[in-house]
Design a protein around this motif. Structure first.
Motif, PDB file in Angstrom:
ATOM      1  N   GLN A 163      42.416  37.480  38.939  1.00 43.90           N
ATOM      2  CA  GLN A 163      43.750  36.742  39.244  1.00 43.90           C
ATOM      3  C   GLN A 163      44.194  35.739  38.010  1.00 43.90           C
ATOM      4  OE1 GLN A 163      41.881  34.465  42.741  1.00 43.90           O
ATOM      5  NE2 GLN A 163      43.431  35.653  43.943  1.00 43.90           N
ATOM      6  N   ALA A 200      38.726  35.881  35.244  1.00 39.52           N
ATOM      7  CA  ALA A 200      39.863  35.359  35.595  1.00 39.52           C
ATOM      8  C   ALA A 200      40.535  34.755  34.492  1.00 39.52           C
ATOM      9  CB  ALA A 200      39.849  34.555  36.802  1.00 39.52           C
ATOM     10  N   ASP A 244      48.653  33.818  40.826  1.00 41.85           N
ATOM     11  CA  ASP A 244      48.235  34.599  42.096  1.00 41.85           C
ATOM     12  C   ASP A 244      47.921  33.325  43.261  1.00 41.85           C
ATOM     13  OD1 ASP A 244      48.050  37.432  41.465  1.00 41.85           O
ATOM     14  OD2 ASP A 244      46.636  36.564  39.813  1.00 41.85           O
TER      15      ASP A 244
END
Length: 251
Positions: free
Chosen positions: A92, A115, A165
């Motif tokens: 993400q 991430a 996200d």
């Protein structure tokens, strides 16, 4: 009834009901609307309530410098951070706003997480500097010293080139009807942009932030996807947030 007695009664009613409408209040207390409006002006001036058009809302918590806030409700913020950490996923792009609760979240991101974290908060960036698998992007701008976040045109323009996200949003005041609000107008531009570029928005809010409002509106409450808050809050208080389609998580 003396003015002081009436104003104390107004404050008691506000604490019970969460909001007051001036026309209804004048009927309840059997006084004119002019008297009620005068009372609300005086009570707002001394910080007892937050006066809005047509009535009043509970006063938001007093502004406290970031360093001092780090020592307030530490265990509660840690519980909220642990709950919020369960929402992150590998791969993400995670947007993290400033705040002492989001800092706790940064400290609790799993070491296995792969991430990218984008933040306007230097303390959050520093907390993640030693994370083995998280790429950290610190957004520049003017440092707002009270909250230790970067704000201004440079921050907003940088955010405009990002798609996230999920956004973890620090909350100063949150009211189901008034929306997300803050005491400093420059913060609204950055927070508003964070919300607009994020697929999901998670608010981290201790109980004292709920049902309150501040001077400058960031966005409507229904902009939130999740509300992460304390476990002992009544269903009555949380019902309006559920009705807006927000998933409420209590920790």
């Amino acid at each position: 009834m003396l003015k002081e007695e009436r104003q104390q009664l107004i404050l008691n009613l506000l604490n019970q009901q969460g909001k007051l409408v001036a026309t209804e209040l004048s009927q309840t207390l059997h006084v004119s609307e002019d008297t009620i409006r005068r009372d609300l002006r005086e009570m707002d001036a001394v910080g007892m309530i937050h006066r809005v058009h047509g009535g009043a809302l509970p006063k938001s918590p007093p502004a406290v410098h970031y360093v001092d806030r780090q020592n307030l409700a530490v265990e509660t913020k840690e519980r909220l951070a642990n709950q919020a950490a369960a929402l992150v996923r590998n791969g993400q792009v995670i947007l993290m706003d400033g705040g002492t609760t989001t800092l706790k979240l940064a400290e609790r991101l799993p070491k296995s997480l792969m991430a990218t974290v984008v933040t306007n908060s230097p303390p959050v960036a520093i907390a993640l500097a030693g994370h083995p698998k998280v790429e950290v992007i610190l957004i520049g701008g003017q440092l707002y010293k009270d909250s230790l976040v970067n704000i201004g045109t440079a921050a907003v323009e940088t955010l405009n080139r990002i798609r996230a996200d999920v956004c973890f949003l620090g909350i100063y005041s949150l009211h189901p009807e008034i929306g997300i609000s803050v005491p400093y107008i420059e913060e609204t531009y950055v927070k508003r942009q964070m919300i607009s570029i994020s697929s999901e928005v998670v608010a981290l809010a201790t109980s004292d932030k709920l049902g309150t409002s501040s001077s400058f509106i960031v966005a409507p409450t229904h902009s939130l996807t999740y509300l992460v808050t304390e476990k002992d809050i009544s269903e009555e208080i949380l019902a309006p947030y559920n009705q807006l389609g927000i998933t409420v998580l209590q920790a």
